[in-house]
Motif scaffolding. Structure first.
Motif, short mmCIF file in Angstrom:
data_model
loop_
_atom_site.label_atom_id
_atom_site.label_comp_id
_atom_site.label_asym_id
_atom_site.label_seq_id
_atom_site.Cartn_x
_atom_site.Cartn_y
_atom_site.Cartn_z
N TYR A 1 -3.15 4.97 -2.11
CA TYR A 1 -4.19 5.77 -1.46
C TYR A 1 -3.80 7.24 -1.42
O TYR A 1 -2.65 7.57 -1.13
N SER A 2 -4.78 8.09 -1.74
CA SER A 2 -4.51 9.53 -1.67
C SER A 2 -5.76 10.26 -1.20
O SER A 2 -6.68 9.64 -0.67
N ASP A 3 -5.80 11.56 -1.43
CA ASP A 3 -6.92 12.37 -0.96
C ASP A 3 -8.11 12.36 -1.92
O ASP A 3 -9.09 13.04 -1.69
N VAL A 4 -8.00 11.64 -3.03
CA VAL A 4 -9.15 11.50 -3.93
C VAL A 4 -9.46 10.00 -4.09
O VAL A 4 -8.59 9.17 -3.89
N ALA A 5 -10.71 9.70 -4.47
CA ALA A 5 -11.15 8.30 -4.43
C ALA A 5 -10.83 7.51 -5.69
O ALA A 5 -11.46 6.50 -5.95
N GLY A 6 -9.85 7.96 -6.48
CA GLY A 6 -9.47 7.19 -7.66
C GLY A 6 -9.03 8.10 -8.78
O GLY A 6 -8.65 9.25 -8.54
N ILE A 7 -9.09 7.58 -10.00
CA ILE A 7 -8.72 8.36 -11.18
C ILE A 7 -10.02 8.90 -11.78
O ILE A 7 -10.96 8.14 -12.02
N TYR A 8 -10.06 10.19 -12.01
CA TYR A 8 -11.25 10.83 -12.56
C TYR A 8 -10.99 11.25 -14.01
O TYR A 8 -9.83 11.33 -14.45
N THR A 9 -12.08 11.59 -14.70
CA THR A 9 -11.95 12.04 -16.09
C THR A 9 -11.04 13.27 -16.17
O THR A 9 -10.33 13.46 -17.14
N THR A 10 -11.10 14.11 -15.15
CA THR A 10 -10.18 15.24 -15.06
C THR A 10 -10.01 15.57 -13.58
O THR A 10 -10.70 14.99 -12.74
N ASP A 11 -9.06 16.45 -13.23
CA ASP A 11 -8.75 16.70 -11.82
C ASP A 11 -10.01 17.10 -11.02
O ASP A 11 -10.57 18.17 -11.24
N PRO A 12 -10.46 16.25 -10.09
CA PRO A 12 -11.71 16.54 -9.37
C PRO A 12 -11.60 17.76 -8.45
O PRO A 12 -12.61 18.32 -8.05
N ARG A 13 -10.37 18.18 -8.12
CA ARG A 13 -10.22 19.38 -7.28
C ARG A 13 -10.53 20.63 -8.11
O ARG A 13 -11.03 21.61 -7.59
N LEU A 14 -10.20 20.58 -9.40
CA LEU A 14 -10.48 21.74 -10.25
C LEU A 14 -11.89 21.66 -10.82
O LEU A 14 -12.52 22.68 -11.07
N GLN B 1 0.86 -1.19 0.00
CA GLN B 1 0.00 0.00 0.00
C GLN B 1 0.89 1.23 0.00
O GLN B 1 2.00 1.20 0.51
N LYS B 2 0.37 2.32 -0.59
CA LYS B 2 1.12 3.58 -0.52
C LYS B 2 0.19 4.69 -0.05
O LYS B 2 -0.93 4.81 -0.52
N TYR B 3 0.67 5.46 0.90
CA TYR B 3 -0.09 6.61 1.39
C TYR B 3 0.69 7.89 1.07
O TYR B 3 1.86 8.03 1.45
N GLY B 4 0.04 8.81 0.38
CA GLY B 4 0.69 10.06 -0.05
C GLY B 4 0.74 11.09 1.07
O GLY B 4 0.23 10.85 2.18
N GLY B 5 1.34 12.23 0.75
CA GLY B 5 1.59 13.28 1.74
C GLY B 5 0.37 13.76 2.49
O GLY B 5 0.39 13.91 3.72
N SER B 6 -0.75 13.96 1.76
CA SER B 6 -1.93 14.49 2.45
C SER B 6 -2.56 13.43 3.37
O SER B 6 -3.27 13.75 4.30
N GLY C 1 0.02 16.03 -17.26
CA GLY C 1 -0.28 16.94 -16.16
C GLY C 1 -1.09 16.38 -15.00
O GLY C 1 -1.20 17.03 -13.98
N ALA C 2 -1.69 15.18 -15.14
CA ALA C 2 -2.47 14.64 -14.02
C ALA C 2 -1.52 14.03 -13.01
O ALA C 2 -1.02 12.93 -13.22
N LYS C 3 -1.25 14.74 -11.90
CA LYS C 3 -0.19 14.25 -11.02
C LYS C 3 -0.67 13.13 -10.09
O LYS C 3 0.05 12.74 -9.18
N VAL C 4 -1.87 12.61 -10.34
CA VAL C 4 -2.39 11.59 -9.42
C VAL C 4 -1.48 10.35 -9.35
O VAL C 4 -1.36 9.73 -8.30
N LEU C 5 -0.80 10.01 -10.43
CA LEU C 5 0.21 8.93 -10.39
C LEU C 5 1.48 9.40 -11.09
O LEU C 5 1.41 10.04 -12.14
P1 ADP Z 1 -0.33 12.06 -2.98
O1 ADP Z 1 0.28 13.14 -2.16
O2 ADP Z 1 -1.24 11.17 -2.20
O3 ADP Z 1 0.66 11.33 -3.82
P2 ADP Z 1 -1.02 13.74 -5.18
O4 ADP Z 1 -1.33 15.13 -4.74
O5 ADP Z 1 0.32 13.45 -5.74
O6 ADP Z 1 -1.34 12.77 -3.96
O7 ADP Z 1 -2.11 13.23 -6.22
C1 ADP Z 1 -3.48 13.34 -5.91
C2 ADP Z 1 -4.01 14.60 -6.56
O8 ADP Z 1 -4.00 14.43 -7.97
C3 ADP Z 1 -5.48 14.89 -6.24
O9 ADP Z 1 -5.61 15.67 -5.09
C4 ADP Z 1 -5.97 15.58 -7.50
O10 ADP Z 1 -6.11 16.97 -7.28
C5 ADP Z 1 -4.86 15.39 -8.52
N1 ADP Z 1 -5.35 14.92 -9.82
C6 ADP Z 1 -5.00 15.47 -11.02
N2 ADP Z 1 -5.63 14.86 -12.03
C7 ADP Z 1 -6.38 13.89 -11.49
C8 ADP Z 1 -7.27 12.89 -12.04
N3 ADP Z 1 -7.48 12.80 -13.36
N4 ADP Z 1 -7.89 12.05 -11.18
C9 ADP Z 1 -7.67 12.13 -9.85
N5 ADP Z 1 -6.85 13.05 -9.27
C10 ADP Z 1 -6.21 13.91 -10.07
#
Ligand code: ADP
Ligand code: ASP
Ligand code: MG
Length: 395
Positions: free
Chosen positions: A171-184, A6-11, A206-210
């Motif tokens: 694991y991070s602060d969002v519940a998975g991969i979304y069509t686009t950044d759910p924070r924006l 498992q991996k837990y990110g900064g937040s 640009g999607a920094k989720v992974l």
């Molecule tokens: P962690 O610190 O857990 O590694 P990151 O901040 O690196 O987390 O990545 C999670 C963030 O990625 C989310 O808060 C979200 O804003 C951003 N993000 C950008 N694009 C997407 C996407 N397509 N789906 C989900 N999250 C996304």
């Protein structure tokens, strides 16, 4: 022995309460009769703050020393999580990259994992329920400490999952991969599945989720990555070989702070094009969207990240020093917006729909690949562009 990485990110580990909550989440997972190897990032904004601190001390960036500094962040969170686990009766130990033997190349700040046998981890798992490993860190054969690049803990986790033949959950602060950044864009939809190739495009666009390298490794070794939320049990997303749902366009990514470099009226000389890009590459500069048009003269346009502008300008001045009569412009404040989808390979009409949706947006550059279309727009048109594409492609 069943092992889960498992991996837990900064937040997810931003403060003491969150670290304790992660410990509880781990204790629940252990009920699945598995041993856990848990990769952690530095707490909250620690890495950003350490970078700021380094800049206050000196504005010369010494990569080796930066890596010495930045790796301290992960060591703090790893040891604290091990303490929290032991506190609730779970046998646990923390390990840094040296102890976990995560061997990398010597490229400070962007090292690549070369070798990860995980022998010590396998041994220690016999007498522990969970091992906590510092993400982002590596070690070279000469005993130097390295980092894997910003966001690199995802890569540590996937590489460990490969070495341990384990499942991988991020694991991070969002519940998975979304069509686009759910924070924006809070209306973004969660994807149940996304293919490696789509995720690679999304990450590098640009999607920094992974971390993109984590997806490359997962693809190479056929590991499925599960992405979910630290803070809820909501079902997340799977990054894997095939997308059972086969959408034409899966997602949209945005990359800000782009600069467009335009050279016009150059002499018609193909050699020159090659020389320009070779020089820029030799300087370690990443050129992105490119257009080369020759009519009466040669016109070249390409994008770079804004922070490299002066570096690129220096390189170009050197190459073009003996030439006259041409123009060079650096225009900053652009965003690159891309749509990505594996289904584009086999369906027509995506480009026409794209241009129809953006009829009223001035596009500065457009590039395509088999599974993506990207456009460059001034930042003031970003919202409008994203809205139009999200609506057109039902994202
Ligand atoms: P962690 O610190 O857990 O590694 P990151 O901040 O690196 O987390 O990545 C999670 C963030 O990625 C989310 O808060 C979200 O804003 C951003 N993000 C950008 N694009 C997407 C996407 N397509 N789906 C989900 N999250 C996304
Ligand atoms: N702490 C590192 C960073 O902020 C690594 C990571 O979070 O994955 O980039
Ligand atoms: Mg991350």
């Amino acid at each position: 022995m069943k092992i889960i990485v498992q991996k837990y990110g900064g937040s997810s580990v931003a403060d003491a309460e969150k670290i304790k909550a992660v410990a509880v989440k781990i204790s629940k997972k252990l009920k699945e009769k598995a041993k856990l190897v848990v990769v952690v990032s530095a707490m909250g904004k620690t890495t950003d703050n350490l970078i700021k601190l380094a800049k206050e001390v000196s504005n010369k960036s010494v990569p080796r020393e930066l890596d010495m500094l930045l790796t301290t962040g992960e060591q703090v969170s790893a040891s604290l999580l091990a303490m929290a686990l032991n506190d609730i009766g779970i046998k646990s130990k923390s390990l840094n990259a040296f102890q976990a033997e995560i061997m990398t190349t010597g490229d400070y700040m962007q090292a690549r994992i070369k070798n990860l046998k995980a022998k010590r981890i396998k041994d220690l798992l016999k007498e522990n329920d969970a091992l906590i490993v510092t993400g982002f860190q590596g070690i070279t054969e000469d005993g130097e400490i390295t980092t894997l690049g910003r966001g690199g803990s995802d890569t540590s986790a996937v590489a460990l999952a490969v070495a341990l033949n384990a499942k991988c959950e991020i694991y991070s602060d969002v519940a998975g991969i979304y069509t686009t950044d759910p924070r924006l864009h809070p209306a973004a939809k969660k994807l149940k599945y996304i293919t490696y190739d789509e995720m690679l495009e999304m990450s590098s666009l640009g999607a920094k989720v992974l971390h993109s390298r984590s997806v490359e490794i997962a693809k190479k070794f056929g590991i499925t990555i599960y992405c979910g939320s630290t803070f809820s049990d909501e079902e997340g997303s799977y990054v894997m070989k095939n997308n059972i749902e086969q959408p034409i366009v899966s997602g949209l990514s945005v990359m800000d702070h782009q600069t467009q470099v335009t050279l016009s009226n150059l002499p018609m000389d193909n050699n020159l094009v090659q020389q320009i890009f070779e020089k820029v590459a030799r300087e370690g500069l990443n050129v992105d969207m490119i257009s080369v048009i020759s009519n009466s003269g040669l016109n070249i346009s390409f994008t770079i990240v804004e922070e490299k502008k002066s570096h690129v300008a220096k390189a170009l001045t050197l190459i073009l020093k003996d030439m006259k009569g041409f123009n060079i412009h650096y225009n900053s404040g652009y965003s690159k917006i891309s749509i990505v989808g594996i289904g584009m390979k086999s369906s027509s009409g995506v480009a026409s729909k794209f241009f129809k949706a953006l009829e009223k947006v001035p596009l500065s550059l457009v590039t395509t690949s088999e599974i993506k279309i990207s456009c460059l727009v001034e930042e003031k048109f970003k919202e409008k562009t994203v809205k139009a594409l999200v609506t057109a492609f039902d994202l």
